[in-house]
Design an enzyme around this catalytic site. Structure first.
Site, PDB file in Angstrom:
ATOM      1  N   THR A 125       0.829  -1.109   0.076  1.00 38.26           N
ATOM      2  CA  THR A 125       0.183   0.064   0.116  1.00 38.26           C
ATOM      3  C   THR A 125       0.940   1.473   0.035  1.00 38.26           C
ATOM      4  O   THR A 125       2.064   1.121   0.446  1.00 38.26           O
ATOM      5  CB  THR A 125      -1.069  -0.182   1.492  1.00 38.26           C
ATOM      6  OG1 THR A 125      -0.115  -0.065   2.473  1.00 38.26           O
ATOM      7  CG2 THR A 125      -1.986  -1.135   1.168  1.00 38.26           C
ATOM      8  N   ASP A 126       0.148   2.351  -0.340  1.00 36.89           N
ATOM      9  CA  ASP A 126       1.103   3.529  -0.543  1.00 36.89           C
ATOM     10  C   ASP A 126       0.928   4.300   0.732  1.00 36.89           C
ATOM     11  O   ASP A 126       0.162   3.817   1.719  1.00 36.89           O
ATOM     12  CB  ASP A 126       0.440   4.504  -1.615  1.00 36.89           C
ATOM     13  CG  ASP A 126       0.884   3.991  -3.006  1.00 36.89           C
ATOM     14  OD1 ASP A 126       1.926   3.333  -3.202  1.00 36.89           O
ATOM     15  OD2 ASP A 126      -0.002   4.403  -3.954  1.00 36.89           O
ATOM     16  N   ALA A 127       1.600   5.418   1.013  1.00 34.75           N
ATOM     17  CA  ALA A 127       1.659   6.125   2.188  1.00 34.75           C
ATOM     18  C   ALA A 127      -0.025   6.416   2.595  1.00 34.75           C
ATOM     19  O   ALA A 127      -0.642   7.050   1.626  1.00 34.75           O
ATOM     20  CB  ALA A 127       2.470   7.295   2.255  1.00 34.75           C
ATOM     21  N   GLY A 128      -0.411   6.471   3.743  1.00 36.52           N
ATOM     22  CA  GLY A 128      -1.812   6.606   4.084  1.00 36.52           C
ATOM     23  C   GLY A 128      -2.870   5.779   3.730  1.00 36.52           C
ATOM     24  O   GLY A 128      -3.915   6.042   4.094  1.00 36.52           O
ATOM     25  N   ALA A 129      -2.643   4.809   3.205  1.00 35.12           N
ATOM     26  CA  ALA A 129      -3.664   4.069   2.438  1.00 35.12           C
ATOM     27  C   ALA A 129      -4.035   2.919   3.564  1.00 35.12           C
ATOM     28  O   ALA A 129      -3.190   2.472   4.249  1.00 35.12           O
ATOM     29  CB  ALA A 129      -3.349   3.121   1.344  1.00 35.12           C
TER      30      ALA A 129
END
Length: 83
Positions: free
Chosen positions: A47-51
């Protein structure tokens, strides 16, 4: 393992250089507290940052004989941060 997390406080799933907080880093830190020896954790996806994630699959190898998978999972969950 199947995990869920609130990604708001993480710089994504995968380990990154430096002191950046990642999901993989927190999972591995908790596993090292619970198991005498274990491999690096591998995620089925990232996942990407904040996901956020619900039902993400991760894998690690644990060294030695295990008596109770249920107890291991309870100890691992207790060693993880709330998010």
């Amino acid at each position: 393992l199947t995990v869920a997390y609130d990604g708001g406080g993480f710089a994504g799933f995968q380990l990154q250089a430096g002191k950046i907080r990642t999901v993989q880093g927190e999972l591995e830190r908790a596993a090292q507290k619970v198991f005498v020896g274990c491999s690096r954790m591998v995620g089925a996806s990232r996942t990407d940052a904040g996901a956020h994630a619900y039902g993400q699959v991760v894998h690690l190898d644990v060294i030695g004989q295990r008596d109770s998978l249920e107890a291991d999972l309870m100890f691992l969950a207790a060693a993880l941060p709330n998010d």
